[in-house]
Design a protein around this motif. Structure first.
Motif, PDB file in Angstrom:
ATOM      1  N   ARG A  47       0.832  -1.214   0.000  1.00  0.00           N
ATOM      2  CA  ARG A  47       0.000   0.000   0.000  1.00  0.00           C
ATOM      3  C   ARG A  47       0.865   1.261   0.000  1.00  0.00           C
ATOM      4  O   ARG A  47       2.026   1.251   0.366  1.00  0.00           O
ATOM      5  CB  ARG A  47      -0.948   0.022   1.201  1.00  0.00           C
ATOM      6  CG  ARG A  47      -0.282  -0.183   2.559  1.00  0.00           C
ATOM      7  CD  ARG A  47       0.112   1.086   3.248  1.00  0.00           C
ATOM      8  NE  ARG A  47       0.744   0.830   4.543  1.00  0.00           N
ATOM      9  CZ  ARG A  47       2.035   0.642   4.728  1.00  0.00           C
ATOM     10  NH1 ARG A  47       2.869   0.628   3.683  1.00  0.00           N
ATOM     11  NH2 ARG A  47       2.539   0.467   5.944  1.00  0.00           N
ATOM     12  N   HIS A  80      -8.998   3.669  -0.239  1.00  0.00           N
ATOM     13  CA  HIS A  80      -9.897   4.405   0.657  1.00  0.00           C
ATOM     14  C   HIS A  80      -9.305   5.779   0.889  1.00  0.00           C
ATOM     15  O   HIS A  80      -8.103   5.987   0.742  1.00  0.00           O
ATOM     16  CB  HIS A  80     -10.131   3.658   1.976  1.00  0.00           C
ATOM     17  CG  HIS A  80      -8.879   3.220   2.671  1.00  0.00           C
ATOM     18  ND1 HIS A  80      -8.112   4.081   3.424  1.00  0.00           N
ATOM     19  CD2 HIS A  80      -8.247   2.018   2.709  1.00  0.00           C
ATOM     20  CE1 HIS A  80      -7.077   3.420   3.913  1.00  0.00           C
ATOM     21  NE2 HIS A  80      -7.117   2.160   3.485  1.00  0.00           N
ATOM     22  N   ARG A  81     -10.170   6.708   1.244  1.00  0.00           N
ATOM     23  CA  ARG A  81      -9.723   8.079   1.466  1.00  0.00           C
ATOM     24  C   ARG A  81      -9.320   8.320   2.916  1.00  0.00           C
ATOM     25  O   ARG A  81      -8.490   9.170   3.208  1.00  0.00           O
ATOM     26  CB  ARG A  81     -10.814   9.074   1.049  1.00  0.00           C
ATOM     27  CG  ARG A  81     -11.188   8.963  -0.430  1.00  0.00           C
ATOM     28  CD  ARG A  81     -12.291   9.942  -0.800  1.00  0.00           C
ATOM     29  NE  ARG A  81     -11.820  11.308  -0.746  1.00  0.00           N
ATOM     30  CZ  ARG A  81     -11.175  11.930  -1.732  1.00  0.00           C
ATOM     31  NH1 ARG A  81     -10.931  11.295  -2.860  1.00  0.00           N
ATOM     32  NH2 ARG A  81     -10.790  13.169  -1.593  1.00  0.00           N
ATOM     33  N   MET A  82      -9.930   7.586   3.833  1.00  0.00           N
ATOM     34  CA  MET A  82      -9.571   7.751   5.244  1.00  0.00           C
ATOM     35  C   MET A  82      -8.112   7.357   5.428  1.00  0.00           C
ATOM     36  O   MET A  82      -7.622   6.431   4.791  1.00  0.00           O
ATOM     37  CB  MET A  82     -10.443   6.855   6.126  1.00  0.00           C
ATOM     38  CG  MET A  82     -11.844   7.372   6.272  1.00  0.00           C
ATOM     39  SD  MET A  82     -12.508   6.965   7.887  1.00  0.00           S
ATOM     40  CE  MET A  82     -13.683   5.739   7.465  1.00  0.00           C
ATOM     41  N   ASN A  83      -7.469   8.058   6.327  1.00  0.00           N
ATOM     42  CA  ASN A  83      -6.085   7.730   6.637  1.00  0.00           C
ATOM     43  C   ASN A  83      -6.091   6.765   7.819  1.00  0.00           C
ATOM     44  O   ASN A  83      -6.816   6.978   8.781  1.00  0.00           O
ATOM     45  CB  ASN A  83      -5.341   9.010   7.011  1.00  0.00           C
ATOM     46  CG  ASN A  83      -3.872   8.898   6.661  1.00  0.00           C
ATOM     47  OD1 ASN A  83      -3.392   7.810   6.311  1.00  0.00           O
ATOM     48  ND2 ASN A  83      -3.157   9.995   6.775  1.00  0.00           N
ATOM     49  N   VAL A  84      -5.291   5.704   7.735  1.00  0.00           N
ATOM     50  CA  VAL A  84      -5.262   4.774   8.868  1.00  0.00           C
ATOM     51  C   VAL A  84      -3.885   4.838   9.535  1.00  0.00           C
ATOM     52  O   VAL A  84      -2.859   4.869   8.859  1.00  0.00           O
ATOM     53  CB  VAL A  84      -5.630   3.336   8.432  1.00  0.00           C
ATOM     54  CG1 VAL A  84      -4.583   2.743   7.509  1.00  0.00           C
ATOM     55  CG2 VAL A  84      -5.882   2.441   9.634  1.00  0.00           C
ATOM     56  N   VAL A  85      -3.884   4.931  10.846  1.00  0.00           N
ATOM     57  CA  VAL A  85      -2.611   4.976  11.587  1.00  0.00           C
ATOM     58  C   VAL A  85      -2.670   4.025  12.777  1.00  0.00           C
ATOM     59  O   VAL A  85      -3.744   3.672  13.253  1.00  0.00           O
ATOM     60  CB  VAL A  85      -2.292   6.400  12.115  1.00  0.00           C
ATOM     61  CG1 VAL A  85      -1.992   7.352  10.974  1.00  0.00           C
ATOM     62  CG2 VAL A  85      -3.428   6.925  12.975  1.00  0.00           C
ATOM     63  N   LYS A  86      -1.498   3.649  13.241  1.00  0.00           N
ATOM     64  CA  LYS A  86      -1.412   2.788  14.418  1.00  0.00           C
ATOM     65  C   LYS A  86      -1.676   3.659  15.638  1.00  0.00           C
ATOM     66  O   LYS A  86      -1.345   4.831  15.674  1.00  0.00           O
ATOM     67  CB  LYS A  86      -0.020   2.170  14.503  1.00  0.00           C
ATOM     68  CG  LYS A  86       0.047   0.963  15.403  1.00  0.00           C
ATOM     69  CD  LYS A  86       1.324   0.194  15.153  1.00  0.00           C
ATOM     70  CE  LYS A  86       1.471  -0.906  16.191  1.00  0.00           C
ATOM     71  NZ  LYS A  86       1.981  -0.430  17.462  1.00  0.00           N
ATOM     72  N   ARG A  87      -2.328   3.039  16.623  1.00  0.00           N
ATOM     73  CA  ARG A  87      -2.687   3.793  17.826  1.00  0.00           C
ATOM     74  C   ARG A  87      -1.897   3.182  18.965  1.00  0.00           C
ATOM     75  O   ARG A  87      -1.781   1.952  19.048  1.00  0.00           O
ATOM     76  CB  ARG A  87      -4.193   3.602  17.991  1.00  0.00           C
ATOM     77  CG  ARG A  87      -4.875   4.218  19.124  1.00  0.00           C
ATOM     78  CD  ARG A  87      -6.382   4.284  18.786  1.00  0.00           C
ATOM     79  NE  ARG A  87      -6.945   2.976  18.475  1.00  0.00           N
ATOM     80  CZ  ARG A  87      -7.672   2.255  19.339  1.00  0.00           C
ATOM     81  NH1 ARG A  87      -7.922   2.695  20.542  1.00  0.00           N
ATOM     82  NH2 ARG A  87      -8.153   1.085  18.985  1.00  0.00           N
ATOM     83  N   GLY A  98      -0.882   2.198  22.918  1.00  0.00           N
ATOM     84  CA  GLY A  98      -1.583   1.822  24.145  1.00  0.00           C
ATOM     85  C   GLY A  98      -2.129   0.420  24.083  1.00  0.00           C
ATOM     86  O   GLY A  98      -2.222  -0.211  23.060  1.00  0.00           O
TER      87      GLY A  98
END
Ligand SMILES: [Zn+2]
Lengths: 73, 763
Positions: free
Chosen positions: B726, B754-761, B763
């Motif tokens: 990706r 997809h248009r949304m941005n995905v990131v690691k969170r 915790g």
């Protein structure tokens, strides 16, 4: 510990692995962000390098419909 | 490559560009909501269309309910009404008007009356007295009973039968018993044998809240009485009464009087809040061409039988103006007349917080202007939707997603694929050929042949500009981007010596004419002057000519195309909706990007006109018809004996533009194009390619992902051994599923984005 709401959860159940690190993906915490909105989710994540995987069904399904809804705000 | 900034937030507040007044003026042109001519002529405002529809369907109960709304004593009214409605019936212009009164009379005879009255109905507290016996006060008693006032009639007659005879002496022996029964069933009190004299007047003044009188009774009491006619009110006596001329005027007088009673009962000035009363003019438009039965059903002495009334009512054509809905697939899709749809779209632009439910509708209009031609009042949905889009963009409420692909395509046309050169051997030129971005994308060989031909046959040099005219930014409502394109083209035209523009596309011609201030001609005009080039050939079968929406209102272009087709030897079959009335192929206004469903319906609407091959003079039309499986040719393909073949997919459209540019650079200007070399090989699966086209994912997007994978090795491996890589490109994340096939070769299986941005969170 506070219970956090997740909008969506996918557990890879050992079926996917990170090509670079050679380890199985695990269910991990991630966040979708779009037009100043954030959505906590649980997705397949590489425990070593942190690669977050968005499967095709998720991208075309839930993600696409949330996008449409936010775009018309 | 350049990228378009996504709006950062959904919480932006900016000032509007369209005023309410402007929008109201636009929506007022739609006459859909106007009353029919017959209803407008009726001071009682009977809904004649609904009444006739019910009667024609044999539903006399419903028809009578509608009629009783305006006539509490339907037989009395229908027997003697002057029926101005019939004089306004549009069928009267081409045959016999509908016998509205005779149908009303039949409905009143055969319909089952409503049972609003009865003991259980809550009565109002204020009481009303009516003095005298005439038709107006009979109607008034009925109106007030309907409004639930406790009504008492004081009359000289000895009983109810003689009261009704005095009020409606014209009722026939057959009808009298029916109306008498109706009167008996009404909740109206009577005091018989009461003469309207001063003593009685004093008595009712003491006993009742509101007093009404027949004009005869009023004059007997106050010989100089001169009531206010509009109010049916003798102000000095606070007595409701008034003059009336005919039977219908008495029914109308009763209505006005009942409204005055209402106001008085609430201690309000009877002058205020009366709404619109009486007959009015209608601005409705009616297409009479489909009216079938022009002769009225003959009516006997006794009036229509039930069956005859059904037939006569069936002749009503239920006047409605649906000219635009008949011709426009977009309006048909939303099932709304443009007046209403425009108001909703305007309201959509005014929403600051929350959902904008009309975004999709606003962006689905092809901005083709067909409605402005088919509408008898020239309603222009394109103006409304274009203004709404610009407004949404300027207030930062416009989503980028529906138009981003098209806008990026425009940036591609005017950057990587852009070319501006004078003819080899010239510094400046007398002409410049501007074929348009779609021509280069869909028929590059035709563009090349046309350019070489113009260079060979025109004196003074022909420059070439490959790029977009800016129509895409205009359609998207992005004024800043449109300005940038205009500035770029202005600069280039100046460098080329301000040549005469020869446009290959009517939409480009329109756009360039609008801003450049330079002379713009169509290549069709030039070819008519020069004569057809060698190799020109006609279509073998008769073809349907599809006029471009870019040429709407441009009669010269429409004529030139027909002349060119005739020179080619083409036989053209006539289609409905040609010339200025031509519908849009679905590409216009970016409908093809923002709403593919509506775009497909627009294309189908174009193609349903004929089974013949389609001949067009806009490449977008040519492309959409071919994609729909129709044999489809652009007139330049015929002029140059080329065949652009089956329609290219979105990636091929880009590749075509780029390779045309590179080919011409090498062959004509002897420049080495800057081509990016890849050190690996991509293999496509048919499924993958089709999926990319469907999902608007370009080969370039896939290459960007694979470049990243080659560099960072990041991918997921699934159970089948397929890899998924990706990359975030611009405002979207692209995912590619592929198989490694040997060294440095990859087989592309699937792609999504997809248009949304995905990131690691954490915790
Ligand atoms: Zn990893």
């Amino acid at each position: 510990m506070a219970i956090e709401k997740n909008y969506y959860t996918i557990d890879p159940q050992g079926r996917l692995k990170c090509f670079k690190c050679g380890v199985a993906l695990v269910k991990g915490k991630a966040k979708f962000m779009y037009l100043d909105n954030g959505f906590p989710v649980e997705l397949p994540v590489c425990p070593v390098c942190g690669f977050v995987y968005v499967p095709e069904e998720l991208a075309l399904g839930k993600v696409a419909s949330v996008e449409r809804a936010l775009e018309d705000k | 490559m350049s990228q378009i900034q996504e709006r950062g937030s959904t919480h932006v507040y900016k000032v509007n560009k369209i005023s309410k007044e402007e929008m109201d003026a636009m929506t007022a042109r739609c006459v859909y909501e106007q009353p029919s001519f017959c209803s407008a002529a009726c001071p009682l405002k009977l809904d004649v269309r609904a009444f006739m529809q019910a009667a024609a369907g044999g539903d006399f109960k419903k028809a009578l309910q509608l009629y009783e709304k305006v006539a509490p004593f339907p037989l009395a009214l229908a027997s003697a009404c002057e029926a101005p409605c019939e004089g306004k019936c549009r069928l009267g212009e081409i045959g016999d008007a509908v016998s509205i009164r005779a149908v009303e009379s039949a409905v009143a005879r055969f319909g089952e009356g409503s049972k609003l009255g009865g003991v259980f109905r809550m009565k109002k507290r204020k009481t009303v007295a009516i003095l005298g016996a005439d038709l107006l006060t009979l109607f008034l008693a009925g109106e007030l009973e309907k409004k639930a006032y406790p009504v008492t009639v004081f009359c000289e007659q000895a009983d109810l039968e003689s009261y009704l005879r005095a009020c409606a002496p014209f009722l026939s022996d057959a009808l009298f018993p029916l109306e008498y029964k109706r009167l008996q069933e009404k909740d109206i009190q009577f005091e018989f044998d009461r003469r309207p004299d001063a003593a009685l007047y004093e008595e009712i003044k003491a006993r009742f809240d509101v007093r009404c009188a027949s004009m005869d009774a009023a004059r007997a009491l106050f010989p100089a009485a001169a009531p206010v006619q509009e109010l049916m009110f003798l102000e000095e006596e606070k007595l409701v009464c008034g003059e009336s001329a005919g039977v219908l005027d008495k029914a109308f007088g009763a209505k006005k009087a009942a409204l005055t009673v209402d106001r008085l009962a609430q201690n309000l000035d009877p002058r205020n809040m009366r709404g619109s009363e009486g007959a009015c003019e209608s601005r409705l438009y009616t297409d009479l061409s489909e009216a079938k039965s022009l002769r009225r059903v003959p009516c006997g002495e006794e009036g229509y039988t039930k069956e005859e009334a059904v037939r006569e009512a069936g002749r009503c054509i239920s006047c409605h103006c649906e000219e635009c809905l008949k011709s426009c697939a977009y309006l048909k899709h939303y099932k709304k007349h443009p007046g209403l749809l425009s108001r909703e779209i305007y309201n959509n632009t005014q929403i600051i917080m929350g959902d904008h439910p009309l975004n999709k509708a606003m962006n689905a209009c092809s901005l083709c202007g067909q409605c402005s031609v088919v509408c008898p009042n020239g309603f222009d949905m394109a103006r409304v939707c274009a203004a709404a889009r610009r407004n949404m963009v300027s207030t930062d409420k416009m989503p980028l997603a529906p138009h981003e692909f098209a806008l990026m395509d425009m940036l591609f046309s005017n950057n990587e694929a852009f070319l501006s050169r004078p003819q080899p051997g010239f510094e400046t030129c007398r002409y410049v050929f501007f074929p348009g971005c779609q021509a280069a994308a869909i028929a590059p060989a035709t563009v090349k042949a046309a350019y070489l031909d113009l260079c060979a046959r025109l004196e003074g040099g022909v420059a070439l500009i490959l790029g977009c005219c800016g129509a895409i930014a205009d359609w998207a409502g992005r004024e800043e981007m449109e300005e940038q394109v205009r500035a770029q083209l202005d600069r280039e035209l100046a460098k080329l010596g301000d040549p005469v523009v020869i446009a290959g596309c009517p939409s480009c011609a329109k756009e360039l004419r609008a801003f450049s201030g330079r002379e713009v001609r169509g290549i069709w005009d030039v070819l008519l002057e020069l004569g057809l080039p060698a190799g020109a050939r006609a279509l073998e079968r008769p073809a349907a000519l599809h006029d471009s929406c870019g040429a709407r209102g441009d009669e010269a272009t429409q004529r030139a195309i027909r002349a060119l087709a005739a020179q080619l030897g083409c036989t053209l079959t006539d289609t409905p909706y040609s010339g200025d009335r031509s519908p849009c192929c679905g590409y216009g206004g970016l409908t093809a990007y923002a709403n593919r469903e509506v775009a497909a319906e627009l294309t189908d609407k174009c193609l349903e006109r004929s089974d013949a091959p389609y001949l067009s003079y806009c490449m977008a039309c040519r492309d959409r018809f071919a994609r729909q499986g129709r044999e489809s040719r652009h007139i330049l393909e015929l002029c140059y004996g080329t065949d652009a073949g089956s329609p290219p997919d979105i990636s091929e459209k880009r590749w075509n533009r780029l390779s045309l540019k590179n080919e011409l650079l090498q062959e004509l200007w002897l420049e080495e194009p800057m081509e990016k070399k890849r050190d690996y090989q991509l293999l496509w699966t048919e499924e993958g390619r089709a999926m990319m086209d469907e999902r608007m994912i370009l080969a370039d997007d896939v290459i960007a992902v694979m470049d990243a994978f080659r560099e960072n090795g990041e991918a997921i491996e699934d159970e089948d051994g397929l890899l998924v890589a990706r990359r975030r490109v611009g405002n979207a994340t692209f995912w590619v599923k592929f198989r490694i096939e040997g060294e440095d070769a990859y087989r592309i299986c699937r792609a999504w984005s997809h248009r949304m941005n995905v990131v690691k969170r954490e915790g």
